[in-house]
Design a protein around this motif. Structure first.
Motif, mmCIF file in Angstrom:
data_model
loop_
_atom_site.group_PDB
_atom_site.id
_atom_site.type_symbol
_atom_site.label_atom_id
_atom_site.label_comp_id
_atom_site.label_asym_id
_atom_site.label_seq_id
_atom_site.Cartn_x
_atom_site.Cartn_y
_atom_site.Cartn_z
ATOM 1 N N ARG A 157 36.591 -33.808 8.969
ATOM 2 C CA ARG A 157 37.969 -33.438 8.673
ATOM 3 C C ARG A 157 38.880 -33.736 9.865
ATOM 4 N N ALA A 158 38.405 -33.394 11.061
ATOM 5 C CA ALA A 158 39.215 -33.637 12.252
ATOM 6 C C ALA A 158 39.490 -35.124 12.442
ATOM 7 N N ARG A 159 38.462 -35.960 12.286
ATOM 8 C CA ARG A 159 38.655 -37.399 12.503
ATOM 9 C C ARG A 159 39.596 -38.001 11.458
ATOM 10 N N SER A 160 39.433 -37.583 10.199
ATOM 11 C CA SER A 160 40.299 -38.124 9.148
ATOM 12 C C SER A 160 41.744 -37.702 9.356
ATOM 13 N N LEU A 161 41.959 -36.449 9.741
ATOM 14 C CA LEU A 161 43.325 -35.987 9.981
ATOM 15 C C LEU A 161 43.934 -36.667 11.203
ATOM 16 N N ALA A 162 43.121 -36.901 12.224
ATOM 17 C CA ALA A 162 43.632 -37.581 13.410
ATOM 18 C C ALA A 162 44.089 -38.991 13.063
ATOM 19 N N ARG A 163 43.294 -39.694 12.253
ATOM 20 C CA ARG A 163 43.696 -41.043 11.835
ATOM 21 C C ARG A 163 44.908 -40.978 10.919
ATOM 22 N N ALA A 164 44.958 -39.972 10.048
ATOM 23 C CA ALA A 164 46.127 -39.807 9.184
ATOM 24 C C ALA A 164 47.382 -39.599 10.017
ATOM 25 N N ALA A 165 47.258 -38.828 11.097
ATOM 26 C CA ALA A 165 48.412 -38.598 11.973
ATOM 27 C C ALA A 165 48.887 -39.897 12.595
ATOM 28 N N ASP A 166 47.943 -40.759 12.989
ATOM 29 C CA ASP A 166 48.319 -42.052 13.583
ATOM 30 C C ASP A 166 49.139 -42.898 12.609
ATOM 31 N N LEU A 167 48.880 -42.740 11.301
ATOM 32 C CA LEU A 167 49.529 -43.564 10.297
ATOM 33 C C LEU A 167 50.787 -42.912 9.722
ATOM 34 N N THR A 168 51.129 -41.721 10.211
ATOM 35 C CA THR A 168 52.248 -40.962 9.650
ATOM 36 C C THR A 168 53.539 -41.299 10.385
ATOM 37 N N SER A 169 54.592 -41.571 9.616
ATOM 38 C CA SER A 169 55.869 -41.975 10.220
ATOM 39 C C SER A 169 56.725 -40.775 10.618
ATOM 40 N N ASP A 170 56.698 -39.709 9.827
ATOM 41 C CA ASP A 170 57.531 -38.539 10.108
ATOM 42 C C ASP A 170 56.916 -37.711 11.234
ATOM 43 N N THR A 171 57.719 -37.384 12.245
ATOM 44 C CA THR A 171 57.215 -36.669 13.422
ATOM 45 C C THR A 171 56.671 -35.297 13.065
ATOM 46 N N GLY A 172 57.374 -34.595 12.187
ATOM 47 C CA GLY A 172 56.918 -33.268 11.801
ATOM 48 C C GLY A 172 55.578 -33.289 11.095
ATOM 49 N N ARG A 173 55.420 -34.171 10.095
ATOM 50 C CA ARG A 173 54.143 -34.266 9.373
ATOM 51 C C ARG A 173 53.038 -34.743 10.309
ATOM 52 N N ARG A 174 53.385 -35.656 11.205
ATOM 53 C CA ARG A 174 52.384 -36.138 12.168
ATOM 54 C C ARG A 174 51.880 -34.993 13.033
ATOM 55 N N SER A 175 52.789 -34.152 13.511
ATOM 56 C CA SER A 175 52.385 -33.030 14.354
ATOM 57 C C SER A 175 51.533 -32.032 13.575
ATOM 58 N N ARG A 176 51.907 -31.775 12.339
ATOM 59 C CA ARG A 176 51.107 -30.836 11.535
ATOM 60 C C ARG A 176 49.688 -31.355 11.342
ATOM 61 N N ARG A 177 49.570 -32.652 11.116
ATOM 62 C CA ARG A 177 48.235 -33.219 10.938
ATOM 63 C C ARG A 177 47.440 -33.217 12.240
ATOM 64 N N LEU A 178 48.099 -33.512 13.345
ATOM 65 C CA LEU A 178 47.406 -33.452 14.635
ATOM 66 C C LEU A 178 46.914 -32.041 14.937
ATOM 67 N N LEU A 179 47.761 -31.059 14.652
ATOM 68 C CA LEU A 179 47.382 -29.681 14.921
ATOM 69 C C LEU A 179 46.214 -29.249 14.039
ATOM 70 N N ALA A 180 46.271 -29.597 12.759
ATOM 71 C CA ALA A 180 45.162 -29.268 11.862
ATOM 72 C C ALA A 180 43.879 -29.972 12.297
ATOM 73 N N ALA A 181 44.024 -31.211 12.759
ATOM 74 C CA ALA A 181 42.855 -31.938 13.258
ATOM 75 C C ALA A 181 42.275 -31.252 14.486
ATOM 76 N N ALA A 182 43.142 -30.803 15.392
ATOM 77 C CA ALA A 182 42.680 -30.123 16.602
ATOM 78 C C ALA A 182 41.967 -28.824 16.255
ATOM 79 N N GLU A 183 42.493 -28.083 15.291
ATOM 80 C CA GLU A 183 41.843 -26.832 14.883
ATOM 81 C C GLU A 183 40.475 -27.101 14.268
ATOM 82 N N SER A 184 40.371 -28.149 13.466
ATOM 83 C CA SER A 184 39.069 -28.501 12.888
ATOM 84 C C SER A 184 38.093 -28.959 13.965
ATOM 85 N N ALA A 185 38.589 -29.742 14.903
ATOM 86 C CA ALA A 185 37.723 -30.201 15.998
ATOM 87 C C ALA A 185 37.209 -29.018 16.806
ATOM 88 N N ALA A 186 38.089 -28.060 17.078
ATOM 89 C CA ALA A 186 37.663 -26.866 17.813
ATOM 90 C C ALA A 186 36.627 -26.093 17.024
#
Length: 915
Positions: A395-424
Motif C-alpha cells: 500500500r505504501a509503495r503504490s500510494l507513493a507512486r500515485a503521489a508522484d503522478l498526482t498533479s494537485d498539490t493537496g491530493r499529492r500530499s494526502r497520498r504521501l502522508l497515507a503512504a508514510a503512515e502505511s510504511a510506518a
C-alpha cells in the motif's frame, strides 16, 4: 505440490559440501526437526542448480516450490498465495483466527485487514499441519523478487521453525533489504567453484577440445561463476576466449554478461526483439496477457515461436520463462525508456480488458511519462485493495507512486502522508520519513499537519532517536493543537499518546512541563464526550489535582477500562497502567496488561504486544516477583527473535538488580539508558539498584540514589519509590525525611484503601514506631499484604518483622517470620533478599541452605518459559500463540522438560516448579 520418491541425484560439480548440508537438513525433517536456510550469492553462481540437485533425490517428502517474480514484487502476498495454494487441505487444522488471517491475506476470503504477524503464525501452523503427514520441503527461489509481505511472513516462519518436520530453503541474490528481512535465519554464502571444478565445467561445456590452461585461466577471470563459464564456452569462439584470457579485463559477469546477452538479442528480427521486450516487461510470464498485448502492438503471430527458438526464453504451462534473470534484465534494459513505456501501455490495456486491476495499475504507472491523475487514481485503488489484505508495504509503495503522478498539490500530499503512515505501520521507518520529507506545507490542511507531526514523533520512538524522543510530548501537543476544532477524536487520542510518551521520556522531556501537559489534557477532555474524555479527565487530575481529589476520577477511568472488551482495550492504549498504579491497585494493573497482551497477540499486533510485555515485566518487579518479570522479558526476547531483532539487546537493568546480577553489569546497563532519551527506563534502572542497595544493607547508597528521584516527583512513578525511600531514610538516620514520606503513604492508604497500600503504610510505620508500638503494625502489614498480589512486599514485611523480633531477643518467633521470608524470596528469585533473610535466620541459631529444584537449572530459557506456562495451566495452543511457535514445538519442549524434571503431568510440573 509434489510428493517425491527416490531418484538418483544429478551430479553437480564442486558442490558436495553444500549438497551434504541440504541433505542433512532434509534428513532432519524426516526425524521431526525443522530448519531454514538462506542461500545467497551473485547471479549465475548456481543457487537454482543447487536447489534442483538437492531436491531430485527426495523420498517420502512433500515438495512445494515457489519462484520469485519481479512483477509480483508489487502484488501483496502474491508469493504466499502460490505457496499456500497446494496446502489448502490442511487449513482446517489451523486455529480459526490464524486461518482467517491467512485467507484474507492471500485473497481467498473477505475480512478485516490482518496484521502480517498473525498471517505468519497462520502460515507456521499450516506448514506444521502439512508436515504431520510427511516431511514438507518448501523451496523459495529468487526470493529477492518476492513481494515484501510474503518475504516478511516467510522469514518470520523461518525463525520460528523447530519441531514441525518442515524445511524452508530460500535462494536469493545478495542485497541489504533481503539481509535485513531474513535477519536471524541461517545463511549459506555460495561462492564461485573451486579451480579444478571450474576448469572441468569449462571443458564439459565447450563444443570441442579445450586447453586445460585456458579453462583454468577463464575460471580465474570469472571468479568460478558457473553461468558465466557455460555461456562463454558455448557462445564465444576459442580464439576470442584465448584473446580474453590474456587480458587484464575480467570476463563478462553481472553487467558485462548482461551486455553479452544484449548482443545476442540484437541478432534477431525486430518483431522478435519487441516480443521479448514485452515478455520482459510482463514479469509474471503470462503468455495469454503477453500475446494479447502483442496483438495490440501489431506484432506477428510467429514472434513468440521465433523467440523460443532464440534460446533466450522457454515455455511451460502457458508461462514464458527467461533463461536466467540476467537475460530478462538484459532484454529490458536494451531498449530506450520510451519503448519500454510503450510496452507497459499495451500490457496495461490488455490487463484492463482481462479485469486484472492491480496489473493494469502497475503497467499504467510504468507507462506514464509525466503526472497522470487517472493512473494515480488506479494506483490509489490498488493501494486500498492491498490495505484490505493488511499489505501495508505494498500500500505504501503504490500510494507513493500515485503521489508522484498526482498533479494537485493537496491530493499529492494526502497520498504521501497515507503512504508514510502505511510504511510506518509496516516497520519501514526510514521510508516513512523520506515520504514525510516530501510533504509541502501548502498542500496540507490542519488535520494533515497534525497527522504528519504525530507520525514523526512516533517514528522517533521507533528509531530510538534521542532528540526526537525527548521532544516527543511537546510535538504531540502541537499535533493535538492542529486537530483542535476540526478532529476532536484525533485530538483526544493524540493527547493520550502525549501522556504515554511523557511516561517514557519522564524527567528528560524537553520544552514542556508536566503541569503544562496536565492543563492541555484537561482542555482536551472538553472537546467531546465519551470514553476518551473520561480518560483525559482522569489523567489531568492525576497530574494537577491533590491525591484525594484525583482518586475518584482515576477510579472512574480505570473502571471504564476494566469494563471494555479486549479489542476496545487495545484501541485505548496502556495509560491505564498509570491510573492503576497511582491508585495502588496492583491487581487491576496486571490484569489490564495481561488482557492487553492477549488482545495484541490475538490481533497479531506485535509492536503493541512488545510494549505491553515490557511494561508487564516492570509491573512484576513493582510487585517484587523477579521470576515472573523474567518470564515476560523472555517473551519479549522470543518476540524480538520472531521479527528478526537481536534478543540479546533486551536488557532490564532493574530485573538484573533484583535477580542478583553482578553490580557492575547492572550499573553499566543503567548508565546506557541515559543516552537514549528514555528517562523512564533510567528511573526504573535506578529504582532497581536502590532495592538492591537495601537488600544488601547499603542504606546510605539507597537513600542517595532515591533522593533525587523523589525530589523531582513524577506521578505514580514516585509513589512506588516512597516505601523504599522510607526504609533507606530510616536506616540511614534521616528520620524526619522518613517520617514525612511515611505520612504521605498513610494519606494514600486512607484514600485509596487497597490491601497493597495499607500493608506498605503499616510496614513503613512499623519501621519508625517505638518498639512498644511496632509489633501490631508489622502484623497488620503482613495481614494486608497477604490479601494483595505484591508477593515481594509481603516477603519484605516478614523479613523486617523477623529482624525486629530477633532484636527483641524473640528468636523462636523471629525464625518463623524469617523462614517465610526465605521461602518467598527463593520462590520469586530474589537472591540478594534471600541471602539477607538467611543471614538473619542464621543469627537466630538456625541455618538455612538455598533450596534447588533438581533439574530446573538444566532448563534452557525457552524450556523454562514453556514449563512455567504449562504449570500455570496454559494449553499448548495458548503457549504456542504466546511464544510465536507451533504446537509441535511446544510439545517437543514439554517432552524435554518432563524428562529433565522427572515429571509426567502438568500437575507434577506445577508442584516441582513451586516448591
Amino acid at each position: 505440490m509434489e510428493h517425491r520418491d527416490y531418484r538418483p541425484a544429478v551430479s553437480l560439480l564442486g558442490r558436495s559440501a553444500e549438497l551434504e548440508l541440504l541433505q542433512k537438513l532434509i534428513l532432519g525433517a524426516r526425524n521431526g526437526e525443522s530448519s531454514a536456510l538462506v542461500i545467497r550469492g551473485e547471479p549465475g553462481v548456481g543457487k537454482t542448480a543447487l536447489l534442483r540437485c538437492a531436491t531430485e533425490s527426495l523420498r517420502g517428502t512433500t515438495l512445494v516450490r515457489v519462484d520469485g517474480f519481479e512483477a509480483e514484487a508489487e502484488l501483496a502476498y502474491a508469493g504466499l498465495q502460490r505457496l499456500c495454494a497446494p496446502l489448502t487441505p490442511f487449513l482446517d487444522a489451523v486455529p480459526s483466527r490464524q486461518r482467517d488471517a491467512v485467507q484474507v491475506a492471500i485473497g481467498v476470503a473477505d475480512g478485516l485487514a490482518p496484521e502480517r504477524y498473525l498471517v505468519g503464525l497462520g502460515v507456521l501452523s499450516l506448514l506444521a499441519a502439512a508436515g504431520q503427514t510427511q516431511p514438507l520441503l518448501c523451496v523459495i527461489d529468487d526470493a529477492h523478487q518476492l513481494d515484501r509481505e510474503s518475504l516478511e511472513v516467510l522469514a518470520f516462519v523461518a525463525r520460528r521453525l523447530q519441531a514441525e518436520s518442515v524445511v524452508l530453503l530460500f535462494a536469493a541474490r545478495d542485497g541489504d533489504e533481503l539481509e535485513m528481512i531474513t535477519a536471524g535465519v541461517p545463511t549459506l554464502r555460495l561462492g564461485g567453484l573451486d579451480s579444478l571444478s571450474a576448469a572441468q565445467l569449462m571443458k564439459d561445456s565447450a563444443a570441442g577440445a579445450f586447453d586445460p590452461y585456458l579453462a583454468a585461466r577463464i575460471a580465474e577471470q570469472t571468479g568460478g561463476n558457473p553461468l558465466a563459464m557455460i555461456d562463454l564456452a558455448q557462445d564465444f569462439t576459442l580464439q576470442q576466449l584465448t584473446d580474453a584470457s590474456v587480458s587484464d579485463e575480467p570476463f563478462p559477469i553481472g553487467r558485462r554478461l548482461e551486455l553479452h546477452y544484449r548482443q545476442q538479442l540484437r541478432t534477431h528480427p525486430d518483431d522478435v526483439q519487441a516480443w521479448l521486450l514485452l515478455a520482459a516487461a510482463e514479469r509474471t510470464g503470462s503468455t495469454e496477457l503477453i500475446d494479447q498485448a502483442a496483438e495490440r502492438l501489431g506484432l506477428g503471430g510467429q514472434s513468440s515461436a521465433l523467440a523460443e527458438r532464440s534460446g533466450l526464453v522457454s515455455f511451460a504451462r502457458d508461462t514464458v520463462s527467461f533463461r536466467h534473470p540476467l537475460v530478462r534484465s538484459a532484454v529490458y534494459n536494451a531498449f530506450p525508456l520510451a519503448e519500454r513505456r510503450r510496452m507497459h501501455g499495451a500490457l496495461a490495456a490488455a490487463s484492463a480488458e482481462r479485469g486484472l486491476l492491480d496489473d493494469e495499475a502497475r503497467h499504467a504507472a510504468a507507462a506514464a511519462s509525466d503526472t497522470d491523475d487517472d493512473v494515480a487514481d488506479l494506483l490509489e485503488a490498488a493501494a486500498d485493495r492491498a490495505g484490505l489484505r493488511g499489505a501495508l508495504s505494498s500500500r505504501a509503495r503504490s500510494l507513493a507512486r500515485a503521489a508522484d503522478l498526482t498533479s494537485d498539490t493537496g491530493r499529492r500530499s494526502r497520498r504521501l502522508l497515507a503512504a508514510a503512515e502505511s510504511a510506518a505501520g509496516a516497520g519501514a521507518a526510514q521510508f516513512a520519513l523520506s515520504l514525510l520529507d516530501k510533504l509541502h506545507a501548502d498542500g496540507m490542511d490542519a488535520v494533515a499537519r497534525g497527522r504528519s507531526i504525530t507520525l514523526r514523533a512516533m517514528l522517533a520512538v521507533f528509531l530510538a532517536d534521542p532528540a526526537g524522543v525527548i521532544r516527543g510530548p511537546r510535538d504531540l501537543l502541537a499535533a493535538a493543537d492542529a486537530f483542535h476544532g476540526v478532529a476532536p477524536e484525533l485530538e483526544q487520542r493524540t493527547l493520550i499518546r502525549a501522556f504515554e510518551l511523557a511516561l517514557t521520556t519522564e524527567w528528560m522531556m524537553h520544552d514542556v512541563t508536566l503541569d503544562q501537559l496536565g492543563v492541555r489534557l484537561r482542555e482536551g477532555a472538553t472537546v467531546q464526550d465519551g470514553p476518551l474524555a473520561v480518560a483525559l479527565r482522569a489523567l489531568s487530575a492525576h497530574v494537577l489535582l491533590p491525591y484525594h481529589e484525583a482518586v475518584p476520577l482515576m477510579r472512574e477511568a480505570l473502571m471504564l477500562l476494566q469494563q471494555a472488551d479486549d479489542s476496545e482495550l487495545l484501541d485505548l492504549g496502556v495509560f491505564g497502567v498509570a491510573l492503576a498504579t497511582g491508585l495502588w491497585d496492583e491487581r487491576a494493573c496486571v490484569e489490564l496488561l495481561e488482557r492487553s497482551a492477549r488482545a495484541a497477540r490475538d490481533a497479531g499486533s506485535l509492536r503493541g504486544l512488545d510494549t505491553t510485555l515490557w511494561v508487564l515485566s516492570i509491573s512484576e518487579l513493582v510487585r517484587g516477583d523477579p521470576i515472573a518479570s523474567g518470564l515476560y522479558i523472555e517473551q519479549v526476547r522470543e518476540l524480538r527473535r520472531a521479527i528478526g531483532y537481536a534478543a540479546e539487546q533486551v536488557v532490564n537493568a532493574s530485573y538484573l538488580a533484583w535477580s542478583g546480577a553482578p553490580r557492575a553489569e547492572v550499573e553499566a546497563a543503567a548508565q546506557t539508558t541515559l543516552g537514549t532519551g528514555f528517562g523512564g527506563a533510567h528511573t526504573i534502572a535506578q529504582t532497581g539498584l536502590s532495592v538492591r542497595d537495601i537488600a544488601e544493607g547499603h542504606y546510605v547508597a539507597a537513600f542517595d540514589r532515591l533522593g533525587p528521584m523523589v525530589n523531582r516527583p513524577f506521578l505514580q512513578v514516585t509513589y512506588q519509590q516512597l516505601p523504599d525511600y522510607v526504609e533507606a531514610a530510616a536506616r540511614s538516620g534521616h528520620l524526619d525525611i522518613a517520617s514525612a514520606a511515611a505520612r504521605q503513604l498513610r494519606g494514600h492508604a486512607d484514600i485509596s484503601g487497597t490491601p497493597w497500600i495499607r500493608g506498605l503504610a503499616d510496614r513503613c510505620a512499623a519501621l519508625l514506631a517505638p518498639d512498644a508500638d511496632a509489633e501490631p503494625l508489622y502484623v497488620a502489614a503482613i495481614g494486608w499484604l497477604e490479601q494483595s498480589t505484591a508477593i515481594g512486599d509481603l516477603a519484605r514485611a516478614h523479613l523486617l518483622y523477623g529482624e525486629w523480633l530477633r532484636r527483641m531477643k524473640r528468636r523462636r518467633d523471629a525464625r518463623e517470620q524469617l523462614r517465610a521470608a526465605v521461602a518467598i524470596f527463593e520462590r520469586v528469585g530474589a537472591p540478594p533478599f534471600a541471602a539477607r533473610a538467611r543471614s538473619e535466620l542464621a543469627a537466630t541459631g538456625e541455618h538455612s541452605q538455598r533450596t534447588e529444584v533438581v533439574g530446573v537449572a538444566s532448563l534452557t530459557p525457552r524450556e523454562s518459559t514453556i514449563a512455567s506456562m504449562a504449570a500455570a495451566g496454559r494449553t499448548n495452543q495458548e503457549i504456542s500463540s504466546t511464544l510465536f511457535i507451533s504446537t509441535n514445538t511446544v510439545d517437543y519442549h514439554l517432552r524435554k522438560v518432563f524428562r529433565k524434571l522427572g515429571a509426567s503431568s502438568r500437575r507434577q510440573l506445577a508442584e516441582i516448579l513451586t516448591p
